[in-house]
Design a protein around this motif. Structure first.
Motif, short mmCIF file in Angstrom:
data_model
loop_
_atom_site.label_atom_id
_atom_site.label_comp_id
_atom_site.label_asym_id
_atom_site.label_seq_id
_atom_site.Cartn_x
_atom_site.Cartn_y
_atom_site.Cartn_z
N ASP A 120 -5.35 4.17 -5.94
CA ASP A 120 -5.76 4.72 -4.66
C ASP A 120 -5.24 3.88 -3.49
O ASP A 120 -5.11 4.40 -2.37
CB ASP A 120 -7.28 4.81 -4.56
CG ASP A 120 -7.85 5.84 -5.54
OD1 ASP A 120 -7.09 6.74 -5.93
OD2 ASP A 120 -9.03 5.70 -5.91
N HIS A 121 -4.97 2.61 -3.75
CA HIS A 121 -4.54 1.72 -2.67
C HIS A 121 -3.15 1.11 -2.90
O HIS A 121 -2.39 0.94 -1.95
CB HIS A 121 -5.53 0.56 -2.50
CG HIS A 121 -6.92 0.99 -2.16
ND1 HIS A 121 -7.87 1.30 -3.11
CD2 HIS A 121 -7.52 1.17 -0.95
CE1 HIS A 121 -9.00 1.63 -2.52
NE2 HIS A 121 -8.83 1.57 -1.20
N GLN B 210 0.65 0.68 -4.19
CA GLN B 210 1.87 1.36 -4.60
C GLN B 210 2.65 0.51 -5.60
O GLN B 210 3.11 1.01 -6.62
CB GLN B 210 2.75 1.63 -3.37
CG GLN B 210 4.06 2.35 -3.70
CD GLN B 210 5.03 2.35 -2.55
OE1 GLN B 210 5.86 1.44 -2.46
NE2 GLN B 210 4.91 3.34 -1.66
N GLU C 37 -2.22 4.52 6.30
CA GLU C 37 -3.63 4.94 6.31
C GLU C 37 -4.43 4.26 5.18
O GLU C 37 -5.63 4.45 5.08
CB GLU C 37 -3.70 6.47 6.16
CG GLU C 37 -3.11 7.20 7.36
CD GLU C 37 -3.25 8.72 7.21
OE1 GLU C 37 -3.81 9.15 6.17
OE2 GLU C 37 -2.82 9.43 8.11
N THR C 38 -3.77 3.50 4.35
CA THR C 38 -4.46 2.81 3.24
C THR C 38 -5.39 1.75 3.81
O THR C 38 -5.02 0.99 4.72
CB THR C 38 -3.45 2.15 2.30
OG1 THR C 38 -2.57 3.14 1.77
CG2 THR C 38 -4.16 1.44 1.15
N ASP C 39 -6.62 1.68 3.28
CA ASP C 39 -7.60 0.67 3.72
C ASP C 39 -7.19 -0.68 3.12
O ASP C 39 -7.46 -0.97 1.95
CB ASP C 39 -8.99 1.08 3.25
CG ASP C 39 -10.08 0.19 3.86
OD1 ASP C 39 -9.77 -0.97 4.23
OD2 ASP C 39 -11.24 0.65 3.94
N MET D 293 -8.36 -2.81 -0.17
CA MET D 293 -7.34 -3.13 -1.18
C MET D 293 -7.40 -4.62 -1.53
O MET D 293 -7.34 -5.00 -2.71
CB MET D 293 -5.95 -2.79 -0.63
CG MET D 293 -4.83 -3.02 -1.66
SD MET D 293 -3.18 -2.58 -1.01
CE MET D 293 -2.89 -3.96 0.10
N PRO E 8 0.83 -1.21 0.00
CA PRO E 8 0.00 0.00 0.00
C PRO E 8 0.87 1.26 0.00
O PRO E 8 2.09 1.19 0.11
CB PRO E 8 -0.76 -0.14 1.31
CG PRO E 8 0.21 -0.83 2.23
CD PRO E 8 0.97 -1.78 1.35
N TRP E 9 0.19 2.42 -0.06
CA TRP E 9 0.95 3.67 -0.08
C TRP E 9 1.48 4.01 1.31
O TRP E 9 2.62 4.44 1.46
CB TRP E 9 0.05 4.81 -0.58
CG TRP E 9 -0.17 4.76 -2.06
CD1 TRP E 9 -1.29 4.38 -2.72
CD2 TRP E 9 0.77 5.11 -3.07
NE1 TRP E 9 -1.13 4.44 -4.06
CE2 TRP E 9 0.15 4.90 -4.32
CE3 TRP E 9 2.10 5.57 -3.05
CZ2 TRP E 9 0.79 5.13 -5.53
CZ3 TRP E 9 2.73 5.80 -4.26
CH2 TRP E 9 2.08 5.58 -5.48
#
Length: 227
Positions: A214-215, A217, A154-156, A160, A150-151
């Motif tokens: 959005d989720h 990386q 805080e990424t859900d 994801m 994830p990024w």
């Protein structure tokens, strides 16, 4: 007519010639004819000199405990059985030309029969190979462990993973997953999947997962093994 004796060379030679083409003195099974003839021997014949008599003698000896139960008339003497003529050929090893021709003909038939058997076996073997070649082979598959990063923290991650599992392809089966700590409170998704090698490209799959900007990386293949 019949056997003369089982002591002299002439008598044993006569018996040896007689038993060269027979398993028993009379008929196709042991009987009293074999018993009374067997008892006329004082000892086992010389196998090297009289092989057919020795073979018969050894075989009948195996029935010795059953002599009384064998069929036939035990009252007859051994001279009641045997060849119709007691005359020995001048040279038993020599055969008339007619016999030699018959033997050659039989050999030819045997060779033809053997060739037919070999041809049939080869045909069946070819049929088997063709059938085996035509049988569909199981698809080659691979077990893949994929890591999805994830990024940030805080990424859900639940969302994801749902987006990842929502991807459907022919030959793709999703498996178990877990979250693995990376550092600074960030966790990555580690998920297993099975793919059919000819249907699913892992590069294409990774590219599709990374479209979820959005989720996701990045993605990496942590492990892969053929099944």
């Amino acid at each position: 007519m019949g056997f003369t004796d089982f002591v002299s060379d002439a008598g044993l030679t006569l018996a040896n010639n007689y038993l060269a083409t027979r398993s028993y003195i009379v008929g196709n099974a042991p009987s009293q004819a074999d018993v009374v003839t067997f008892k006329a021997f004082s000892a086992a014949p010389d196998a090297a000199k009289y092989p057919h008599v020795a073979r018969w003698y050894k075989h009948i000896a195996s029935y010795e405990s059953e002599f009384s139960t064998l069929p036939g008339d035990a009252s007859k003497g051994f001279t009641a059985y045997g060849p119709e003529s007691t005359e020995l050929p001048s040279n038993p090893k020599d055969k008339p030309e007619e016999d030699e021709e018959e033997e050659d003909l039989f050999g030819s038939d045997s060779e033809e029969e053997d060739a037919a058997v070999v041809a049939e076996r080869n045909k069946r073997l070819e049929d088997y190979k063709a059938k085996k070649a035509a049988k569909p082979k199981p698809a080659a598959k691979s077990l893949v462990t994929l890591e999805v990063k994830p990024w940030d923290d805080e990424t859900d991650l639940k969302e994801m993973e749902e987006n990842v599992r929502a991807i459907e392809m022919d030959g793709l089966v999703w498996g178990a997953s877990k979250l693995v700590a990376v550092g600074f409170g960030i966790k990555k998704l580690q998920i297993n999947l099975v793919v059919e090698d000819e249907k699913v490209s892992t590069d294409a799959l990774q590219a599709q997962i990374e479209e979820d900007e959005d989720h996701v990386q990045s993605t990496d293949i942590a492990a892969m093994q053929k099944l």
